[in-house]
Structures are given as C-alpha cells and as structure tokens.
Design a protein around this motif. Structure first.
Motif, PDB file in Angstrom:
ATOM      1  N   SER A  38       0.842  -1.195   0.000  1.00 37.86           N
ATOM      2  CA  SER A  38       0.000   0.000   0.000  1.00 37.86           C
ATOM      3  C   SER A  38       0.874   1.241   0.000  1.00 37.86           C
ATOM      4  O   SER A  38       1.945   1.251   0.617  1.00 37.86           O
ATOM      5  CB  SER A  38      -0.906   0.045   1.231  1.00 37.86           C
ATOM      6  N   THR A  39       0.421   2.291  -0.662  1.00 35.59           N
ATOM      7  CA  THR A  39       1.049   3.579  -0.449  1.00 35.59           C
ATOM      8  C   THR A  39       0.671   4.050   0.951  1.00 35.59           C
ATOM      9  O   THR A  39      -0.284   3.554   1.551  1.00 35.59           O
ATOM     10  CB  THR A  39       0.598   4.623  -1.490  1.00 35.59           C
ATOM     11  N   GLY A  73       5.779   4.108   0.120  1.00 39.09           N
ATOM     12  CA  GLY A  73       4.947   2.922   0.014  1.00 39.09           C
ATOM     13  C   GLY A  73       5.510   1.745   0.808  1.00 39.09           C
ATOM     14  O   GLY A  73       6.731   1.630   0.987  1.00 39.09           O
ATOM     15  N   PHE A  74       4.608   0.890   1.271  1.00 42.12           N
ATOM     16  CA  PHE A  74       5.006  -0.323   1.978  1.00 42.12           C
ATOM     17  C   PHE A  74       5.146  -1.477   0.990  1.00 42.12           C
ATOM     18  O   PHE A  74       4.306  -1.653   0.097  1.00 42.12           O
ATOM     19  CB  PHE A  74       3.962  -0.696   3.038  1.00 42.12           C
ATOM     20  N   GLY A 122      -3.534   5.981   1.425  1.00 38.98           N
ATOM     21  CA  GLY A 122      -3.356   4.566   1.178  1.00 38.98           C
ATOM     22  C   GLY A 122      -3.816   4.178  -0.220  1.00 38.98           C
ATOM     23  O   GLY A 122      -4.286   5.017  -0.994  1.00 38.98           O
ATOM     24  N   SER A 123      -3.687   2.891  -0.528  1.00 37.13           N
ATOM     25  CA  SER A 123      -4.098   2.384  -1.839  1.00 37.13           C
ATOM     26  C   SER A 123      -4.264   0.883  -1.761  1.00 37.13           C
ATOM     27  O   SER A 123      -3.911   0.257  -0.762  1.00 37.13           O
ATOM     28  CB  SER A 123      -3.048   2.719  -2.901  1.00 37.13           C
ATOM     29  N   THR A 124      -4.749   0.287  -2.817  1.00 34.53           N
ATOM     30  CA  THR A 124      -4.704  -1.161  -2.953  1.00 34.53           C
ATOM     31  C   THR A 124      -3.321  -1.553  -3.457  1.00 34.53           C
ATOM     32  O   THR A 124      -2.602  -0.719  -4.028  1.00 34.53           O
ATOM     33  CB  THR A 124      -5.752  -1.658  -3.959  1.00 34.53           C
ATOM     34  N   PRO A 125      -2.927  -2.822  -3.291  1.00 36.97           N
ATOM     35  CA  PRO A 125      -1.645  -3.251  -3.873  1.00 36.97           C
ATOM     36  C   PRO A 125      -1.627  -3.056  -5.388  1.00 36.97           C
ATOM     37  O   PRO A 125      -0.596  -2.680  -5.958  1.00 36.97           O
ATOM     38  CB  PRO A 125      -1.580  -4.737  -3.498  1.00 36.97           C
ATOM     39  N   GLN A 126      -2.778  -3.293  -6.027  1.00 38.89           N
ATOM     40  CA  GLN A 126      -2.846  -3.174  -7.480  1.00 38.89           C
ATOM     41  C   GLN A 126      -2.649  -1.723  -7.936  1.00 38.89           C
ATOM     42  O   GLN A 126      -1.923  -1.452  -8.902  1.00 38.89           O
ATOM     43  CB  GLN A 126      -4.191  -3.705  -7.984  1.00 38.89           C
TER      44      GLN A 126
END
Length: 329
Positions: free
Chosen positions: A122-123, A258-259, A299-303
């Motif tokens: 995720s970001t 990002g993680f 945040g974000s999704t991995p995609q």
C-alpha cells in the motif's frame, strides 16, 4: 487395492495438513518488523513508526510494529534486506517511490528487482517538492522566473542543492536548467537538513527537496519558498504557487512512500497488511502528525500502487536518459 489404499492415505494426509494450516492462517502475526532505509527522525521514518504503532490489534498483527532503520545507499539497503527476508508476512519495508521508479534507470547493478523481488502492499503518504532560496539570493527573487533571470545574469551563482544525487529533486533541477539554457551546478547533500542549513546560512543559492522540509524556515521567514510541484498548491503552504501556475507544467511531480513485502508473500497476508495499513491511515492523530512534516496520508490497494509504480517508472526513463546521469557519473 493397494493403489486405492495409497490414494486414500495421501488424501487423508493432505486433508490433515490443510486442517493444520487453517488455524495458523487465521491467526494474526505476533509482531511485524518494518525496514526503513533512511535515518530515524526523517519524514519517512515518522510514517513508518506512526503507521507501525497503529497496526496493533488488527487481523494482521497483534502488537505494534518495530521499525528498524537501515540507512545508506539511498534506501537500497532496506529493500535488499527485504528481498531476502521471510515471506511469512512478518517483514515489510517502507520506501520512497524513487527506489522503484528512478533507481532502476541510474544503477546498472541494482541489488534488487523492484518487480520480481518486492511486492507492493500500500502507499502510505504523498509529498511534493519545493524550490527555495535563502539570503544569498537577491530580495527581488520571488518566483521561479526571477531565479532563472538571476542565474543567467550571475552564472557563477547558478547552483542548487538536493537531498542526494539520483533523487527526483536532483533531476528537477537538472531539467529546469536544461530547459532554460542554463548550466546549473548540482550540489548533492546527504538528506534535506544539511542542504537547508547551508541555504539558510547563505552558503547555497537554491535548494530543491520535499516541500515539507522547508516549512519551519519558510514560516519563520528564513528562506523563500518559490514553488511547489503538486497538481494543486500544497495545503501546508497555500500561499506558494505551483511550478505549473508559473509556466512550468513539466514539473508537476509528486512522490509517495509505500510499503512493500517480500515478493513471495502470500496474497492473503498482503491483503491483511493492506487493510491494516489503510485503517491506520484514517486515524486523525496519524493524519495530523504527518501534516506537521508536509505529508498527506494516502493509502491504496496493492494493485493501484503497482500501477502507479509502473507509470512512474516509464515516465522517468526518458527524463533520466535526457539528463544523462548514472550512478557511475
């Protein structure tokens, strides 16, 4: 008959194995380690620590995460460690976008592959970049065009600092000079703070770095923040116009932290980590703490993170080639 017995034994054994795995899969991890490739006290370090604290009690991990700083090599050490870490969800790394989008273009022997060796989770936060001048610049330098005009009139003063060679601010400065017929000398520092110290002290003409790092001295009147690189004005310095507003739309640039997880981490664990991180990023105390250093929690999704990484990787390829910089330069 023996064949049927063997098949039955294999089936029963497999069922027992799967049954034994289900409880483990349902359990959260006792404690997660987060590698961060820069010193403690920096903006990204704050992201890692504050998010890490908020992960406790989630389906992902029972306790707050432990942040392990592994500074050096522009953040590459941390990602190299992540590459060889266990893929059981117990290890993550936080890194700025450039480690996966710019470094592959400037290091001929990068120790990790940003696609094959690490997996986006995720970001966490986004930042823009700022261009500032200090007391070395004449008082009438108040815009980007003013700065370029002064540099053209005083070529010996045409220099700028950045937090390191090969970083986005380094390339922004190089492209700004090239696009405007100027030979601007680049002065790389080990991070933002040493460069800003020289800027405020009148030993450096201009500095490009994450805009949040300028905020304290900008508010105190010790330097002049001329422009920021976001799509819109920074919510932290709304009085400062963007590069685009001043006629430089090519410098609309933002960067995220990002993680990442090791590439072979099961998708179930990546999803749990993603959900826990995104939940943490909605906590008001965390959002407010990041704002102090000019970071916006996001945040974000991995995609979505993977798509953004790919787009930025492709964007930087021709820019780096045009500047002509490599780690061996």
């Amino acid at each position: 008959m023996s064949t049927r017995r063997e098949i039955l034994q294999v089936t029963l054994g497999t069922s027992a194995l799967l049954a034994g795995l289900r409880p483990a899969a349902a359990q959260s991890i006792d404690q997660v380690k987060i590698y961060y490739g820069f010193p403690a006290g920096s903006g990204g370090d704050g992201v890692a620590r504050r998010v890490g604290e908020q992960l406790a009690g989630s389906a992902y991990t029972r306790n707050p995460a432990v942040v392990e700083n592994r500074p050096g090599a522009g953040g590459r050490i941390a990602l190299d460690l992540l590459k060889s870490s266990p893929s059981d969800g117990s290890v993550l790394a936080l890194a700025p976008q450039g480690c996966a989008t710019i470094y592959p273009h400037i290091y001929t022997r990068l120790s990790y592959d940003p696609v094959r060796d690490i997996a986006p989770v995720s970001t966490a936060a986004i930042m823009d970049f700022g261009l500032a001048v200090g007391p070395m610049a004449p008082a009438n330098v108040k815009t980007v065009k003013d700065l370029l005009a002064w540099f053209k009139a005083s070529p010996l003063q045409a220099s700028y600092g950045s937090p390191g060679a090969g970083t986005a601010p380094h390339f922004i400065g190089a492209l700004l000079g090239m696009n405007n017929g100027l030979d601007m000398k680049h002065v790389p520092y080990r991070g933002s703070i040493p460069g800003i110290t020289d800027l405020v002290g009148g030993q450096l003409a201009a500095m490009l770095t994450p805009s949040g790092d300028f905020i304290p001295n900008h508010k105190a009147g010790k330097l002049r923040l001329l422009a920021t690189s976001g799509k819109q004005r920074s919510p932290f310095t709304p009085e400062v116009p963007t590069f685009s507003e001043q006629g430089f739309p090519e410098f609309v640039m933002e960067e995220w932290f990002g993680f990442y997880a090791p590439a072979k981490t099961p998708s179930l664990l990546v999803e749990r980590a993603n959900q826990a991180i995104n939940r943490a990023l909605k906590e008001k105390s965390l959002v407010d703490s990041l704002a102090v250093v000019g970071l916006q929690a996001r945040g974000s999704t991995p995609q979505a993170m993977a798509q953004s990484q790919k787009a930025e990787y492709e964007r930087w390829a021709p820019l780096v080639k045009r500047v002509g910089f490599t780690a061996d330069s």
